[in-house]
Motif scaffolding. Structure first.
Motif, short mmCIF file in Angstrom:
data_model
loop_
_atom_site.label_atom_id
_atom_site.label_comp_id
_atom_site.label_asym_id
_atom_site.label_seq_id
_atom_site.Cartn_x
_atom_site.Cartn_y
_atom_site.Cartn_z
N THR A 28 0.97 -1.11 0.30
CA THR A 28 -0.06 -0.44 0.01
C THR A 28 1.03 1.26 -0.23
N LYS A 31 1.29 3.65 -2.96
CA LYS A 31 0.04 4.76 -3.53
C LYS A 31 0.33 6.07 -2.70
N PRO A 61 -2.21 1.83 -7.07
CA PRO A 61 -3.00 0.45 -6.42
C PRO A 61 -4.36 1.68 -4.87
N ASP A 65 -5.00 -3.85 -2.07
CA ASP A 65 -4.83 -4.43 -3.44
C ASP A 65 -4.10 -5.90 -3.31
N LYS A 68 -6.75 -8.47 -5.12
CA LYS A 68 -6.33 -8.43 -6.23
C LYS A 68 -6.25 -9.84 -7.08
N GLU A 71 -1.58 -9.21 -9.89
CA GLU A 71 -1.63 -7.68 -10.05
C GLU A 71 -1.09 -6.78 -8.31
N GLY A 72 -2.35 -7.35 -7.66
CA GLY A 72 -1.77 -6.43 -6.31
C GLY A 72 -0.79 -6.74 -5.60
N ASN A 77 3.14 -2.89 -10.27
CA ASN A 77 2.56 -2.03 -11.43
C ASN A 77 1.30 -1.86 -12.23
N GLU A 78 0.62 -1.46 -12.35
CA GLU A 78 -0.67 -1.18 -13.22
C GLU A 78 -1.13 -0.31 -14.22
N THR A 89 0.29 -4.59 -16.98
CA THR A 89 1.27 -4.75 -15.56
C THR A 89 2.49 -5.17 -16.25
#
Length: 215
Positions: A28, A31, A61, A65, A68, A71-72, A77-78, A89
């Motif tokens: 997290t 972000k 994100p 995340d 998910k 991808e999480g 990264n997305e 990704t």
């Protein structure tokens, strides 16, 4: 290597995905990472893997995340294409040109070589012809193929090698079979053919990490 890398090309190698040149923020904290603005700026210069258009938008994100899936995970990264809406990704960029394939034929050549035919696209009955000296390969195996144009090891830039068609043992070899080191899997073994067990389909992007054999 038992998986027979083609000769190193004389032309310059493809550059790695721009975001891979930056420190990869985790969890997290991504972000709030100071790198996010830079990644958003770089995303605007990227081309979409799906439609070839762009620009791409960096997707910051969410705090949830971890729910998910692939991808999480940390360090992934997305991005989303603003032209076609396709989400992509870092994993897809690292493994561009890499495909999950199914072995449909294995023929012995002069030891230790084998000539294999491997499907990497649904509906393609002929598949690719690959010459290898991997020790344990059988019809029905699900393997990972680096197709022509892919860079090995996965995600590498100037230190990598572009896969090209080659002649091995007098036979055409159209791609490469991958081991764990080529895929940069943690715990992957050099020279041991990477096989997949579980719900993998022909043509899928390979997993970013070495799968659990019990899957």
């Amino acid at each position: 290597s038992p998986l027979l890398a083609p000769p190193r090309p004389s032309s310059p190698l493809l550059a790695p995905h721009p975001s891979l040149l930056l420190p990869q923020p985790k969890g997290t904290d991504r972000k709030r990472s100071a790198e996010a603005p830079k990644m958003a700026e770089l995303a605007e210069t990227m081309a979409c893997l799906n439609c070839g258009g762009g620009p791409m938008a960096y997707m910051e994100p969410d705090d949830d995340d971890d729910e998910k899936g692939e991808e999480g995970k940390e360090g992934i990264n997305e991005y989303m294409c603003e032209e076609c809406g396709e989400e992509q990704t870092d994993v897809q960029w690292n493994f561009r040109g890499y495909k999950v394939g199914k072995v449909i034929e294995v023929k012995a050549m002069k030891s230790p070589l084998k000539k294999c035919r491997i499907i990497v696209k649904e509906g393609d009955e002929d598949g690719l012809q690959i010459v290898t000296n991997a020790k344990h390969i059988d019809e029905g195996d699900m393997v990972i193929v680096a197709t022509q144009g892919a860079i090995v090891p996965a995600g590498s830039g100037e230190d990598g090698t572009v896969v090209k068609q080659a002649t091995v043992g007098g036979e055409k070899s159209e791609a490469m079979l991958c081991d764990g080191v080529m895929l940069r899997w943690k715990g992957g073994s050099k020279g041991v053919l990477a096989k997949l067990i579980g719900d993998y389909r022909v043509g899928d992007v390979p997993p970013a990490n070495k799968p659990n054999k019990k899957k």
